[in-house]
Design a protein around this motif. Structure first.
Motif, short mmCIF file in Angstrom:
data_model
loop_
_atom_site.label_atom_id
_atom_site.label_comp_id
_atom_site.label_asym_id
_atom_site.label_seq_id
_atom_site.Cartn_x
_atom_site.Cartn_y
_atom_site.Cartn_z
N CYS A 47 0.84 -1.21 0.00
CA CYS A 47 0.00 0.00 0.00
C CYS A 47 0.87 1.25 0.00
CB CYS A 47 -0.93 0.01 1.21
SG CYS A 47 -2.30 -1.13 1.11
N ASP A 48 1.97 1.22 0.75
CA ASP A 48 2.87 2.37 0.79
C ASP A 48 3.48 2.65 -0.58
OD1 ASP A 48 2.55 3.14 3.42
OD2 ASP A 48 4.24 1.96 4.15
N GLY A 54 -7.06 1.14 -1.43
CA GLY A 54 -8.47 0.93 -1.15
C GLY A 54 -8.86 1.60 0.15
N THR A 55 -10.13 1.42 0.50
CA THR A 55 -10.64 1.96 1.75
C THR A 55 -11.36 0.86 2.51
OG1 THR A 55 -12.67 2.68 0.69
CG2 THR A 55 -10.90 4.30 0.83
N VAL A 56 -11.49 1.09 3.79
CA VAL A 56 -12.19 0.15 4.66
C VAL A 56 -13.27 0.95 5.39
CG1 VAL A 56 -11.96 -1.39 6.65
CG2 VAL A 56 -10.12 -1.24 4.98
N ALA A 57 -14.48 0.45 5.38
CA ALA A 57 -15.58 1.12 6.08
C ALA A 57 -15.75 0.50 7.46
CB ALA A 57 -16.87 0.98 5.30
N ILE A 58 -15.64 1.35 8.48
CA ILE A 58 -15.84 0.91 9.86
C ILE A 58 -16.88 1.85 10.46
CG2 ILE A 58 -14.79 0.53 12.11
CD1 ILE A 58 -12.11 0.13 10.67
N PHE A 59 -18.03 1.30 10.81
CA PHE A 59 -19.16 2.09 11.32
C PHE A 59 -19.47 3.26 10.38
CE2 PHE A 59 -17.48 0.31 15.40
CZ PHE A 59 -18.54 -0.54 15.63
N GLU A 60 -19.56 2.96 9.10
CA GLU A 60 -19.91 3.91 8.04
C GLU A 60 -18.91 5.03 7.87
OE1 GLU A 60 -23.93 5.21 8.43
OE2 GLU A 60 -24.69 3.17 8.67
N LYS A 61 -17.73 4.93 8.46
CA LYS A 61 -16.66 5.89 8.23
C LYS A 61 -15.60 5.21 7.38
CE LYS A 61 -13.57 9.13 10.50
NZ LYS A 61 -13.42 9.93 9.32
N ILE A 64 -8.48 4.73 5.05
CA ILE A 64 -7.55 4.26 4.03
C ILE A 64 -7.02 2.89 4.47
CG2 ILE A 64 -5.38 4.74 2.84
CD1 ILE A 64 -5.97 7.74 3.38
N LEU A 65 -6.97 1.95 3.51
CA LEU A 65 -6.54 0.58 3.79
C LEU A 65 -5.16 0.56 4.43
CD1 LEU A 65 -6.91 -2.50 3.56
CD2 LEU A 65 -5.96 -2.34 1.25
N LYS A 66 -4.25 1.37 3.92
CA LYS A 66 -2.88 1.40 4.44
C LYS A 66 -2.88 1.72 5.94
CE LYS A 66 -0.53 5.11 3.82
NZ LYS A 66 0.29 6.23 3.36
N ASP A 67 -3.67 2.69 6.35
CA ASP A 67 -3.71 3.08 7.77
C ASP A 67 -4.26 1.96 8.65
OD1 ASP A 67 -2.73 5.54 7.01
OD2 ASP A 67 -4.71 6.51 6.99
N VAL A 68 -5.28 1.27 8.15
CA VAL A 68 -5.87 0.17 8.92
C VAL A 68 -4.86 -0.98 9.06
CG1 VAL A 68 -7.71 -1.56 8.93
CG2 VAL A 68 -8.22 0.79 8.25
N LEU A 69 -4.14 -1.27 7.99
CA LEU A 69 -3.15 -2.35 8.05
C LEU A 69 -2.02 -2.03 9.02
CD1 LEU A 69 -2.97 -3.28 4.27
CD2 LEU A 69 -3.96 -4.65 6.10
N TRP A 70 -1.50 -0.81 8.96
CA TRP A 70 -0.43 -0.44 9.89
C TRP A 70 -0.93 -0.43 11.33
CZ3 TRP A 70 4.18 -1.37 8.67
CH2 TRP A 70 4.69 -1.14 7.41
N LEU A 71 -2.16 0.05 11.53
CA LEU A 71 -2.74 0.02 12.88
C LEU A 71 -2.82 -1.41 13.39
CD1 LEU A 71 -4.16 1.41 15.28
CD2 LEU A 71 -6.30 1.03 14.06
#
Length: 114
Positions: A47-48, A54-61, A64-71
């Motif tokens: 992703c970097d 891509g994006t990930v929807a969490i509670f309708e928010k 960014i996929l990259k941020d979710v993966l690093w988290l």
């Protein structure tokens, strides 16, 4: 010591299972965790570099996929070393836990700023 005492003591010592079997299960489980974490890392790095997006929807928010993966990477490492610190009480595990928690906080700040 008679035969019954020896058998009773042996049963008590082996009540949790054979030490070799326990060691094999732990090794297999650690290998599984290592493989999963490696896959997450490769996907986050891709992703970097723009290979994956891509994006990930969490509670309708949308995040960014990259941020979710690093988290996820930072959080799993923080939990791993936090658990090691709780059980082993080694100072280095506490330092690693703090390091990974700083990464978690940085990821959360990045995620909610965008």
């Amino acid at each position: 010591m008679n035969k019954e005492d020896i058998l009773k003591r042996s049963r008590e010592e082996n009540s949790k299972g054979d030490e070799l079997e326990i060691q094999k299960k732990e090794t297999a489980q650690n290998n599984g965790y290592f493989f999963a974490e490696t896959c997450l890392f490769i996907l986050a790095v891709s992703c970097d570099f723009g290979i994956t997006s891509g994006t990930v929807a969490i509670f309708e928010k949308q995040f960014i996929l990259k941020d979710v993966l690093w988290l996820t990477m930072f959080l799993t490492s923080a939990i791993e070393y936090g658990s090691k610190y709780l059980y082993l009480r080694q100072k280095r595990h506490l330092i690693y836990t703090i390091f990974w928690l700083v990464g978690v906080i940085a990821c959360l700040i990045t995620m909610f700023r965008s």
